[in-house]
Motif scaffolding. Structure first.
Motif, short mmCIF file in Angstrom:
data_model
loop_
_atom_site.label_atom_id
_atom_site.label_comp_id
_atom_site.label_asym_id
_atom_site.label_seq_id
_atom_site.Cartn_x
_atom_site.Cartn_y
_atom_site.Cartn_z
N ASP A 46 1.03 -1.52 0.10
CA ASP A 46 -0.11 0.15 0.10
C ASP A 46 0.70 1.29 0.36
OD1 ASP A 46 -2.84 -1.73 -0.44
OD2 ASP A 46 -2.77 -1.36 2.17
N GLU A 47 2.10 1.49 0.87
CA GLU A 47 2.48 2.56 0.31
C GLU A 47 3.84 2.05 0.06
OE1 GLU A 47 2.27 0.51 3.81
OE2 GLU A 47 0.33 1.59 4.10
N ALA A 48 4.37 1.17 -0.46
CA ALA A 48 6.01 1.62 -0.92
C ALA A 48 5.90 0.14 -2.25
CB ALA A 48 6.96 1.01 -0.05
N VAL A 49 6.86 0.35 -3.39
CA VAL A 49 7.75 -0.99 -4.12
C VAL A 49 8.55 -1.77 -4.25
CG1 VAL A 49 7.18 -1.55 -7.05
CG2 VAL A 49 5.46 0.08 -5.63
N GLN A 50 9.09 -2.78 -4.04
CA GLN A 50 10.13 -3.17 -3.50
C GLN A 50 10.28 -3.83 -4.74
OE1 GLN A 50 11.88 -3.60 -0.81
NE2 GLN A 50 10.25 -2.25 -0.21
N VAL A 51 11.46 -3.50 -6.15
CA VAL A 51 12.11 -3.23 -6.99
C VAL A 51 12.91 -3.85 -7.25
CG1 VAL A 51 12.12 -2.66 -9.39
CG2 VAL A 51 10.27 -0.86 -8.38
N HIS A 52 13.24 -5.41 -7.84
CA HIS A 52 14.31 -5.64 -8.36
C HIS A 52 15.47 -5.32 -9.76
CE1 HIS A 52 16.63 -9.69 -8.56
NE2 HIS A 52 17.28 -8.95 -8.22
#
Length: 132
Positions: free
Chosen positions: A64-70
């Motif tokens: 909901d608050e962030a996107v973890q990007v590899h």
């Protein structure tokens, strides 16, 4: 009864005006073609040879608050720069955008970065990488 020919004898009076125009058009076409080829080569060289940093998104996980990007980054040894990422919501509105810097001597960087968002993001898009 025979028909009289209105053609001039071959080779007697030089080239006809049509042949001269054809020759000028061929020369102009060759010059313009060579200029276009040189322009395409110039842009191709600067796009490929001058690109010191390239990257790709391997995977992402949204909350909901962030996107973890590899993110996997390939760069020249010692090159510094940044990559710009963005995330969009389900309706297409941009909910997050950030630049992530990469420095050091490593030529391949495999890193998970956190892109903060204002709402739940459904995408993680790499907009581009730029060398300093």
């Amino acid at each position: 009864m025979s028909t009289a020919s209105t053609r001039l004898p071959e080779g007697r009076y030089g080239r006809s005006s049509d042949e001269r125009v054809d020759r000028k058009l061929r020369i102009a076409g060759s010059v313009l073609g060579a200029a276009l080829l040189a322009l395409v080569g110039y842009f191709a060289y600067h796009y490929v040879a001058q690109s010191q940093i390239s990257a790709q998104v391997i995977a992402f996980k949204a909350s909901d608050e962030a996107v973890q990007v590899h993110l996997e980054v390939h760069k020249d040894s010692g090159a510094t720069g940044y990559c710009t990422l963005r995330s969009q919501s389900a309706d297409g509105a941009e909910v997050g955008r950030a630049d992530f810097r990469f420095t050091g001597s490593a030529t391949r960087i495999d890193k998970v970065v956190t892109l903060r968002t204002t709402a739940k993001g459904t995408t993680a898009e790499l907009l581009g990488c730029h060398a300093d």
